[in-house]
Design an enzyme around this catalytic site. Structure first.
Site, short mmCIF file in Angstrom:
data_model
loop_
_atom_site.label_atom_id
_atom_site.label_comp_id
_atom_site.label_asym_id
_atom_site.label_seq_id
_atom_site.Cartn_x
_atom_site.Cartn_y
_atom_site.Cartn_z
N THR A 54 0.83 -1.21 0.00
CA THR A 54 0.00 0.00 0.00
C THR A 54 0.86 1.25 0.00
O THR A 54 0.43 2.31 -0.46
CB THR A 54 -0.94 -0.01 1.22
OG1 THR A 54 -1.71 -1.22 1.19
CG2 THR A 54 -1.89 1.17 1.21
N TYR A 142 5.14 -11.74 6.49
CA TYR A 142 3.93 -11.36 5.75
C TYR A 142 3.61 -12.45 4.76
O TYR A 142 4.35 -12.69 3.82
CB TYR A 142 4.14 -10.01 5.05
CG TYR A 142 2.94 -9.45 4.33
CD1 TYR A 142 1.65 -9.92 4.55
CD2 TYR A 142 3.11 -8.40 3.42
CE1 TYR A 142 0.56 -9.37 3.88
CE2 TYR A 142 2.03 -7.84 2.76
CZ TYR A 142 0.76 -8.33 2.99
OH TYR A 142 -0.32 -7.79 2.32
N LYS A 170 1.89 -11.22 9.62
CA LYS A 170 0.70 -10.61 9.03
C LYS A 170 0.13 -11.63 8.07
O LYS A 170 0.75 -11.97 7.07
CB LYS A 170 1.07 -9.32 8.30
CG LYS A 170 -0.10 -8.67 7.57
CD LYS A 170 0.35 -7.46 6.75
CE LYS A 170 -0.81 -6.88 5.95
NZ LYS A 170 -0.38 -5.74 5.07
N VAL A 210 -3.17 -5.49 10.66
CA VAL A 210 -2.42 -4.53 9.84
C VAL A 210 -3.35 -4.19 8.68
O VAL A 210 -3.65 -5.04 7.85
CB VAL A 210 -1.09 -5.11 9.34
CG1 VAL A 210 -0.35 -4.07 8.48
CG2 VAL A 210 -0.22 -5.56 10.50
#
Length: 312
Positions: A54, A142, A170, A210
């Site tokens: 992002t 992640y 995450k 998150v």
């Protein structure tokens, strides 16, 4: 740090995967980044994740990433955890990113599975271990197979969880049952990487989230967690339901950076919604969709949410 890390929540409960603001000419806008970071922390975020997907990590460069970490840590580092992305399908490159983030003052690293290359589980393990060993910072893994085309296997989690610096993951698999099992087996703190499943993740012992939507609803997510921790599951659901229009608008099309910047512009936090190619700015139809969602959720009143941080 005023937020003391714990084994259960080493980076707090609510973190935003923060956008990287740009000027209309496409340059990094550090003043706007500081403004966004302060607003997010004021709104209840425990942490900020910089230079993730992002944050347009594939199209921002090493000096920019380091400058972003320094600016945000200087602005909010005594009030929030600042994690920096160290994600690449080139392990040597990821190591350099980790080292530079540590030098710039990051409090932790987000290390994604190498994308595109589709490494074996042995390759995943060695990548994670090598990047983690590059600094003394705590690491959040992640797992996002929708972007990387590879999923971290239970056996790989078990191995890498033995590394003392690997403290969290995450999880953007959406697999709540696996999250429950893996959290129990590894002892890692488990953060949802999908906004819509915050409550299911909390229900199986998850640490928090998150989030992209936390650009707007971070305060609401913090309230969800507070109520859940207090044993008020009905109240947690009550706090979560109003966030659904924002979650859908910012995540539904899979263009999170695009829609998050459109939302911040609509709220008056950013003065533009510029991105770097291959991403392009939200269309007017996208903006209308975002504004409708913000209004439905109560975040727009005559164009700006009451109490929102706006441009000076």
């Amino acid at each position: 740090m005023t937020l003391a890390p714990t084994a259960a929540r080493p980076f707090g409960a609510v973190l935003t995967a923060m956008v990287t603001p740009m000027t209309p000419s496409g340059d990094l806008d550090l003043d706007a980044a500081v403004r966004v970071a302060k607003r997010l922390v004021d709104d209840g975020n425990d942490g900020l994740v910089l230079s993730g997907t992002t944050g347009e990590s594939p199209t921002t460069h090493a000096p920019e990433k380091a400058d972003l970490v320094r600016a945000v840590v200087d602005a909010v580092g005594d009030r929030a955890f600042v994690l920096a992305g160290a994600g690449s399908n080139d392990t040597v490159h990821a190591v350099r990113m980790a080292e530079q983030a540590a030098e710039a003052g990051a409090h932790g690293l987000l290390v994604v599975s190498p994308y595109y290359s589709r490494p074996t589980q042995e390759g995943l393990y060695r990548h994670f271990a090598t990047v983690t060993d590059a600094t003394e910072l705590p690491v959040m893994l992640y797992d996002v197979p929708g972007r990387t085309c590879v999923r971290i296997a239970a056996s790989t989690y078990e191995r890498i969880a033995r590394h003392p610096q690997v403290v969290a993951t995450k999880d953007a698999t959406g697999d709540v049952a696996a999250a429950a099992r893996l959290r129990a087996e590894t002892g890692l703190a488990w953060y949802s990487g999908d906004d819509s499943v915050l409550l299911p993740f909390l229900s199986v012992g998850g640490a928090g989230i998150v989030s992209v939507s936390a650009h707007v609803v971070g305060g609401a997510f913090a309230e969800v967690v507070r109520r859940w921790d207090a044993g008020d599951t009905a109240g947690a659901l009550e706090a979560f339901l109003p966030t659904l229009p924002v979650i859908e608008a910012l995540n539904g099309a899979g263009a999170q950076a695009v829609m998050a910047k459109a939302a911040l512009e609509a709220l008056g936090v950013l003065d533009n919604r510029e991105l770097r190619l291959p991403n392009v700015s939200a269309t007017e139809d996208d903006v209308a969709l975002v504004r409708d969602a913000l209004a439905t959720a109560g975040y727009l009143d005559d164009g700006v949410r009451a109490g929102a941080t706006t441009l000076p």
